[in-house]
Scaffold this active site. Structure first.
Site, short mmCIF file in Angstrom:
data_model
loop_
_atom_site.label_atom_id
_atom_site.label_comp_id
_atom_site.label_asym_id
_atom_site.label_seq_id
_atom_site.Cartn_x
_atom_site.Cartn_y
_atom_site.Cartn_z
N GLY A 245 2.65 -1.08 4.38
CA GLY A 245 2.73 0.33 4.02
C GLY A 245 4.18 0.76 3.88
O GLY A 245 4.81 0.56 2.85
N GLY A 246 4.73 1.35 4.94
CA GLY A 246 6.07 1.95 4.92
C GLY A 246 7.13 1.07 4.27
O GLY A 246 7.89 1.53 3.41
N ASN B 6 0.88 -1.17 0.00
CA ASN B 6 0.00 0.00 0.00
C ASN B 6 0.91 1.22 0.00
O ASN B 6 1.52 1.54 1.02
CB ASN B 6 -0.88 -0.05 1.26
N TRP B 7 1.00 1.86 -1.16
CA TRP B 7 1.93 3.00 -1.28
C TRP B 7 1.31 4.32 -0.79
O TRP B 7 1.97 5.36 -0.83
CB TRP B 7 2.42 3.14 -2.73
N LYS B 8 0.06 4.26 -0.38
CA LYS B 8 -0.60 5.45 0.19
C LYS B 8 -0.37 6.67 -0.72
O LYS B 8 -0.34 6.54 -1.93
CB LYS B 8 -0.12 5.67 1.62
N GLU C 152 -7.08 4.74 7.62
CA GLU C 152 -6.83 6.16 7.31
C GLU C 152 -8.02 6.77 6.60
O GLU C 152 -8.32 7.95 6.76
CB GLU C 152 -5.53 6.29 6.49
N HIS D 222 -9.81 1.24 4.63
CA HIS D 222 -8.54 1.39 5.35
C HIS D 222 -8.74 2.37 6.51
O HIS D 222 -9.49 3.34 6.39
CB HIS D 222 -7.46 1.91 4.38
N SER E 95 3.06 -2.16 10.42
CA SER E 95 4.50 -2.24 10.66
C SER E 95 5.11 -3.60 10.30
O SER E 95 6.00 -4.09 10.99
CB SER E 95 4.84 -1.85 12.10
N GLU F 207 -5.84 -4.76 10.46
CA GLU F 207 -4.81 -3.75 10.66
C GLU F 207 -5.12 -2.98 11.94
O GLU F 207 -5.91 -2.02 11.91
CB GLU F 207 -4.79 -2.77 9.48
N GLY G 216 2.18 2.27 10.86
CA GLY G 216 3.16 3.34 10.73
C GLY G 216 3.81 3.74 12.04
O GLY G 216 4.47 4.77 12.13
P1 PGA Z 1 2.52 0.28 7.75
O1 PGA Z 1 1.09 0.52 7.08
O2 PGA Z 1 3.09 -0.99 7.18
O3 PGA Z 1 3.33 1.49 7.39
O4 PGA Z 1 2.29 0.17 9.24
C1 PGA Z 1 0.21 -0.55 6.83
C2 PGA Z 1 -1.05 -0.03 6.17
O5 PGA Z 1 -1.53 1.05 6.54
O6 PGA Z 1 -1.61 -0.67 5.25
#
Ligand code: PGA
Length: 256
Positions: free
Chosen positions: A240-241, A12-14, A103, A101, A219, A173, A179
């Protein structure tokens, strides 16, 4: 991870990467994974920003690495400025779509009701939905994690016939692990995944629950992916990250 379920490792490159940066990362990822054993035994997908979808799809087409959207609107088309439909995601080469998600729920006011509309829209297309659920830190600390997750599942699946949910993918999640560098321990994640699977068995059927891939997100890094994936109920990761860098994401894809 159970042998009857093919794991999915999703990036997930957000809201990161311009088109050229996304293309460059996709080229690198393809080179790293091409011809290796991981793409035979795992499904791999990348969810770039909308602007980079078509370019990333073009780079990855034929590689076995799929592309997914991070969000969508439930209507097919119309006067909805700033929105993107399921058909538009398909048109850009998407195979998957993330839904709900945290966010989106936290910053863009998505509710179980809107997530449910999106899920129904996706289910009427060939896109595979990845439904994200997860509790916040205060919800976990007050002992409400299970109730919150079950509420998100029943809200999202409201009005959907069990027979139409064969392709559903769920991502657990925990908001406190996204994050933050704080990963849920494999024990916590496996336990919650088990609760989700039991819920799906009650709501749909034992067969559907046994076949549904439940991904963990929060994470995930090369250093913890293998241990998380070793658990019976963890069928992949939403990253994500650590997915922004092709080397690091490829090491997660190649978890042992
Ligand atoms: P993260 O994000 O790996 O940076 O914790 C995961 C996500 O939000 O899908």
């Amino acid at each position: 991870m159970s042998h009857q379920r093919k794991p999915i490792i999703a990036a997930n490159w957000k809201m990161f990467k311009t088109v050229s940066e996304a293309r460059e990362t996709a080229v690198r990822l393809k080179a790293l994974l091409d011809g290796g054993p991981a793409l035979q035994s795992r499904e791999v997908l990348v969810c770039p920003a909308f602007t980079a979808l078509a370019a990333v799809h073009e780079v990855l087409s034929g590689s076995g690495i799929q592309v997914g959207g991070q969000n969508l609107h439930w209507e097919d088309e119309g006067a909805f400025t700033g929105e993107i439909s399921a058909g538009m995601l398909l048109d850009c080469g998407c195979r998957y779509a993330l839904l709900g998600h945290s966010e989106r729920r936290q910053y863009f006011f998505e509710t179980d009701e809107t997530v449910s509309r999106k899920l129904r829209a996706v289910l009427s297309t060939p896109l595979i939905p990845i439904l994200c659920v997860g509790e916040s830190l205060s919800q976990r600390e007050s002992g409400r994690a299970e109730e919150v997750i079950q509420g998100q599942l029943s809200g999202a699946l409201a009005g959907v016939e069990a027979s139409g949910l064969g392709g559903l993918v769920v991502a657990y999640e925990p908001v406190w692990a996204i994050g933050t560098g704080m990963t849920a321990t494999p024990d916590i994640a496996d336990q919650v995944h088990g609760i989700i699977r039991e819920w799906l068995a009650r709501r749909c059927s034992a067969d559907m629950a046994a076949a549904t891939r439940i991904l963990y997100g929060g994470s995930v890094k090369p250093a913890n992916a293998g241990e998380l994936m070793s658990r019976e109920n963890i069928d992949g990761a939403l990253v994500g990250g650590a997915s922004l860098d092709a080397e690091s994401f490829s090491r997660i894809v190649e978890f042992k």
